[in-house]
Design a protein around this motif. Sequence first.
Motif, PDB file in Angstrom:
ATOM      1  N   GLY A  97       0.750  -0.788   0.367  1.00 40.95           N
ATOM      2  CA  GLY A  97       0.196   0.047   0.163  1.00 40.95           C
ATOM      3  C   GLY A  97       0.560   1.156  -0.170  1.00 40.95           C
ATOM      4  N   SER A  98       1.892   1.455   0.170  1.00 44.31           N
ATOM      5  CA  SER A  98       3.244   1.866   0.121  1.00 44.31           C
ATOM      6  C   SER A  98       3.078   2.266  -1.229  1.00 44.31           C
ATOM      7  CB  SER A  98       3.789   2.057   1.148  1.00 44.31           C
ATOM      8  OG  SER A  98       5.148   2.320   0.797  1.00 44.31           O
ATOM      9  N   MET A  99       3.127   2.851  -2.042  1.00 39.90           N
ATOM     10  CA  MET A  99       3.343   3.627  -2.846  1.00 39.90           C
ATOM     11  C   MET A  99       5.282   3.935  -3.143  1.00 39.90           C
ATOM     12  SD  MET A  99       1.622   5.811  -6.556  1.00 39.90           S
ATOM     13  CE  MET A  99       2.960   6.841  -6.827  1.00 39.90           C
ATOM     14  N   GLY A 100       5.479   4.683  -1.795  1.00 42.67           N
ATOM     15  CA  GLY A 100       7.300   4.328  -2.143  1.00 42.67           C
ATOM     16  C   GLY A 100       8.271   3.237  -2.228  1.00 42.67           C
ATOM     17  N   LEU A 107       7.618   1.954  -5.551  1.00 43.35           N
ATOM     18  CA  LEU A 107       8.438   2.240  -6.629  1.00 43.35           C
ATOM     19  C   LEU A 107       9.862   2.046  -6.607  1.00 43.35           C
ATOM     20  CD1 LEU A 107       6.514   5.712  -6.844  1.00 43.35           C
ATOM     21  CD2 LEU A 107       6.780   4.073  -9.026  1.00 43.35           C
ATOM     22  N   ALA A 108       9.975   2.214  -4.490  1.00 37.54           N
ATOM     23  CA  ALA A 108      11.283   1.353  -4.822  1.00 37.54           C
ATOM     24  C   ALA A 108      11.855  -0.182  -5.550  1.00 37.54           C
ATOM     25  CB  ALA A 108      11.377   1.729  -3.447  1.00 37.54           C
ATOM     26  N   THR A 147      12.369   0.536  -8.682  1.00 41.89           N
ATOM     27  CA  THR A 147      13.991   1.030  -9.576  1.00 41.89           C
ATOM     28  C   THR A 147      14.850   0.324  -9.404  1.00 41.89           C
ATOM     29  OG1 THR A 147      12.779   3.123  -8.636  1.00 41.89           O
ATOM     30  CG2 THR A 147      14.559   3.187  -8.982  1.00 41.89           C
ATOM     31  N   ASP A 178      16.184   5.758   0.290  1.00 42.88           N
ATOM     32  CA  ASP A 178      15.627   6.097  -0.452  1.00 42.88           C
ATOM     33  C   ASP A 178      16.975   7.184  -0.979  1.00 42.88           C
ATOM     34  OD1 ASP A 178      12.641   4.897  -0.228  1.00 42.88           O
ATOM     35  OD2 ASP A 178      12.718   6.595   0.975  1.00 42.88           O
ATOM     36  N   ALA A 189      18.089   6.023  -4.914  1.00 43.33           N
ATOM     37  CA  ALA A 189      18.451   7.327  -5.781  1.00 43.33           C
ATOM     38  C   ALA A 189      20.467   7.402  -6.349  1.00 43.33           C
ATOM     39  CB  ALA A 189      17.534   8.756  -4.885  1.00 43.33           C
ATOM     40  N   ALA A 198      18.896  10.953 -10.511  1.00 44.25           N
ATOM     41  CA  ALA A 198      18.850  10.590  -8.761  1.00 44.25           C
ATOM     42  C   ALA A 198      17.706  11.634  -8.010  1.00 44.25           C
ATOM     43  CB  ALA A 198      20.237  11.200  -8.286  1.00 44.25           C
ATOM     44  N   VAL A 229      14.196  10.270  -8.173  1.00 45.17           N
ATOM     45  CA  VAL A 229      13.946   9.273  -7.366  1.00 45.17           C
ATOM     46  C   VAL A 229      13.546   9.001  -6.087  1.00 45.17           C
ATOM     47  CG1 VAL A 229      14.585   6.770  -7.400  1.00 45.17           C
ATOM     48  CG2 VAL A 229      14.986   7.722  -9.380  1.00 45.17           C
ATOM     49  N   LEU A 234      10.315   8.833  -3.956  1.00 46.65           N
ATOM     50  CA  LEU A 234      10.353   8.144  -3.168  1.00 46.65           C
ATOM     51  C   LEU A 234       9.535   8.731  -1.616  1.00 46.65           C
ATOM     52  CD1 LEU A 234      13.074   6.206  -3.345  1.00 46.65           C
ATOM     53  CD2 LEU A 234      11.137   5.835  -4.523  1.00 46.65           C
ATOM     54  N   ASP A 281       0.676   6.996   0.229  1.00 43.00           N
ATOM     55  CA  ASP A 281      -0.503   5.797   0.800  1.00 43.00           C
ATOM     56  C   ASP A 281      -1.420   5.439   0.937  1.00 43.00           C
ATOM     57  OD1 ASP A 281       2.946   5.770   0.045  1.00 43.00           O
ATOM     58  OD2 ASP A 281       2.773   5.805   2.206  1.00 43.00           O
ATOM     59  N   MET A 282      -1.787   4.395   0.519  1.00 41.28           N
ATOM     60  CA  MET A 282      -3.261   3.682   0.993  1.00 41.28           C
ATOM     61  C   MET A 282      -3.429   3.104   1.936  1.00 41.28           C
ATOM     62  SD  MET A 282      -4.848   0.719  -0.816  1.00 41.28           S
ATOM     63  CE  MET A 282      -3.907   1.184  -3.088  1.00 41.28           C
ATOM     64  N   ARG A 337      -6.476  -1.243   1.827  1.00 38.09           N
ATOM     65  CA  ARG A 337      -5.342  -2.369   1.363  1.00 38.09           C
ATOM     66  C   ARG A 337      -6.135  -3.687   1.771  1.00 38.09           C
ATOM     67  NH1 ARG A 337      -0.941  -4.698   3.266  1.00 38.09           N
ATOM     68  NH2 ARG A 337      -0.905  -3.498   4.597  1.00 38.09           N
TER      69      ARG A 337
END
Lengths: 946, 144
Positions: free
Chosen positions: A559-562, A565-566, A569, A684, A688, B14, B17, B21, B106-107, B112
């Motif tokens: 549920g965490s978008m980060g 995405l991490a 990536t 992060d 990155a 960098a 990204v 996040l 975040d959801m 979720r």
Amino acid sequence: MSPALIALLPFAGALLPGLLIRSGRNVAAFACGTATALALIGLWVHIPAIMRGEVVTAGFDWLPQIGLNAQFRIDGLALLFGTLILGIGLLIILYARHYLSRTDPIGKFYTYLMLFQGAMTGIVLCDNILFLLIFWELTSLSSFLLIGYWRHLPEGRQGARMALTVTGAGGLAMIAGMLILGQIAGSYEISEILASRDVIQASPWYTTALVLILIGAFTKSAQFPFHFWLPHAMAAPTPVSAYLHSATMVKAGLFLMARLWPALSGTPEWFYIVSITGLITMLLGAFIAVFKDDLKGLLAFSTVSHLGLITMLLGFGTEAAAIAAVFHIINHATFKAALFMTAGIIDHEAGTRSIRLLGGLRKLMPITFVIGTIAALSMAGIPPLNGFLSKEMMLYEVDHLDAMRQTFMVLATLAALFSVCYSLRFIAHVFLGPQRDEYPHKPHDPGLGLWVAPGFLAVLVVLIGLFPNTTAGWLVDASATAVTGVAQESHIYLWHGVNAALIMSIIAIAGGAVLLGLHRPLLAAWDAAPRPEAKAMFDATILNFGRLCGWLTDRITNGSMGRALAALTVTVVFCGALAWSTGSAGPITRPMLPVEPVPLIAWFMLIVATGCMVTFHRRRLLALVLVGIVGLIVSVGFAYMSAPDLALTQISVEVVTIILLLLALNFLPKRTLFETTDRRRGTDAFIAALTGIGFGTLAYAMMRRDFGADPISGYMLENSYKQGGGTNVVNVILVDFRGYDTFGEITVLGIAALVIFALTETLLQGKSSRRLRNWVTEQRRAGDRHPLMLVVATRLVLPVALVVGIYIFLRGHNEPGGGFVAGLVVAIALLMQYMASGFAWTQRRQRLPYHALIGAGVVAAAVTGVGAWFNGRPFLTSDYGYFKLPLLEEFELATAMGFDLGVFLCVLGAVMLALNSLSRIARHAGQTVNVDPMDSDPKNRREAEV
Amino acid sequence: MEILVASAIGAMTAAGVYLILRIRTFAVVLGMTMLSYAINVFLFSTGRLVIGAAPILDNYAENPTYTDPLPQALVLTAIVISFGMTAVVVMMALGAFIEGGDDRIDMPDDDRIMPDLRTVEDEEARDSVAQPAKSQPVGNEVGS
């Protein structure tokens, strides 16, 4: 009739019930029957040619690049299966018309049935394994629909799902196997594959391909350990069971094994895998069938057993066994379809299929009794019926095996014994015995419509049994010839003299009768014994698989978008690193360009701005300013490095982006709080940095090397002027060479703007609308919202900006500029008025319908493209010419300008609509509308003084 | 020069990204903008760096050199499309904030966590609890 047309007819027939069902059930049934009968006649027309040993082919190339061609062929095997599918299909259509009740949607049933029939016909008639796979999957899908036809029954839905899962998974394996096979043979045409037996069997991939294809065939034909879906598929209406699960679909796997028999069989792998699987299936199916109380359950396991028998015969790999297999396919189809229909009649008339509740129907249902008895005796293998003939042939082949002869003999006799037992039970416990006092319904013989189809099949059973060579010999010969690839002539006799096969047969019949006598205690033992429940295991497997997937998904995305995405990536960086370390990039060939001082300063600014932006991104307004700086330097960089068009576009997009973000920021919090832990920020930052280093290194490595291949832009540079009539190659690429791309691009842009508009519409309604009305702005408003200086300046600039926009548009074909930039420039010119005097004030004075602009843009581009058709050229081919008007120099007009106009309008409309939508939100939130163009209008003051 | 462009691409990537996040929408939007810059410049640099050779045909020059125009054309449309994308994302972020009063991306856990997967047996058990009077029709059993 062309084979392609034969395969097409059932599909055409599938459309008819939907169209005709309003005219009544009979009309729909008649239409389907006509289509089927036509296809059958069309198939039979070829009989003389096939008997002469010819192969009828037809078709066309569909996707020859990948070897997928719509090729059809009719040989003996296709004739046999085609006759079964279409002939029994015809009987089933008749039977189903009388079987299904008035409340069942019969039109839907016929549509599914015809779809299935078409798919099956396609499988047996096609001559290309890729094409075959399409039909193969279609049979899985249509049988799913048919099994789940009574969608209100849970067992119907579950059975349909299970059948689809098992046969679908098998189909996937088969796709892989077929692709490997095609790669080995160098062709996907069946005729060529059959001819390259030696190449295929010598290949190291042979076993892999064989196993994968066999998984497909075994799942379809319900072979152990995939047999469990077939009994559950019996939740389907009985016509479906009789058609799919006895005569046709479950034989598709057999068909495939027979079809590829010349190419795949004859190896030890083939013998052991196929014949042992067949033997186990035969024995297991027959054994379980003895204890089934449900008539259809009994028949289902009996079908499993007989399919195993045929599989085993195909597995033997001898020509005589192939003849026996083909003959048994015919016999099994006749007696088993008749038995299913009989079971359906009993269910229909007596109200139950449970053997425990039946018995003594002999007098009540005499016609059904005769039909059922003949078919069941044939299933038991009692002379002189056709089941006896093929069973004798099977036992004879078992007796003449080279390997594992004893094992096969014992187990085959045992399976035949069980087979006798359950067949006799079908007769004895249903029809014979004392009449019961009460049945769920009062049993009686059905009308002609229901019993004529099984009756016809029962007549066939007897005729084939008595005169095998006259009635079926020719068909057996033709298809056995096709299976083995060598001309076959079979001689089938009822009486062979006393041989091992006959003795085994006698043992089986006697043993089966004895076993039936002991049935009651045996059944009690069976009921008490623990045994694996296939359905429970299947359900548990599916459930656990679902849980595993859920667990895995939860680990990756919680549920965490980060986090997601991490993960993405890191995966990308990992793949890149892997590719870099395994591949080779070649030596560095390009020298570095010298670094001038000014670019160095710009680079320094960019790095500092980027760094500051990351550091200060919590102060959102400042971050926005820094983003602007980065964008500005990027556009300057484009200009420096020979990309004037990009520079123009970048800088104008920069302006509108920043305005957009500012408008949005008006409603968003102005600062971001510290919420994350140091550890998370560190991770992060690490990810990155890794990505940045990787991407930068990649860019560097690429820039230091010359092109790997000649770039196609050489052609564009060459022909830009000659064909496109423009010297700005980038613009010519956009509006001409790659006009299709651009066309798609402006459409997407237009859609994006409409999405924004739609989002705004929803925001201005309901809950969010109330929130907006009560919005309290965080910041103090500026004292002068519409300052005099700004208003005057923008008014002065407006005509200039518009002229510049037109100029950029007009010169775009030859000099830097064009529709994209011009659209942005004009949009900015209009936006300045919005900023100076406020949205509402400006809107009242210029009413450009932005939706219409977008639409007009797309239409203009499309019309220009279509115009090329009238010129006899393909879509979007541009043309140009030189014209002269009085007082002006000679000038050039290109049709590409119309296209560019479309781009211009679309970009203008999209940008304005997006920003307009944001302004509407602001107005909704209570921002006041000013009456005057500026805060202190000099005109008002003058009036006040006066 | 190449090293400057490459390091700029790396720095912008960098930054992009790192920002995508984050957990608030605005930072993610900024991050996507930065990533767009980086990717556009990267695409552009696939035509290799050339100075003073814009792909504008010059019929009068002798032996004119031109840089590769194709990446430029691709990047030009990419710039415009990334504007469209940014606009949609900003609008969604704004809509979510106005609607929900929160600009996290975040959801929330309530949205979720899926309800437990139920087996067919569970459903049947529930059905039979709901309709205890319902009896299984005899003779409909299907063997397994």
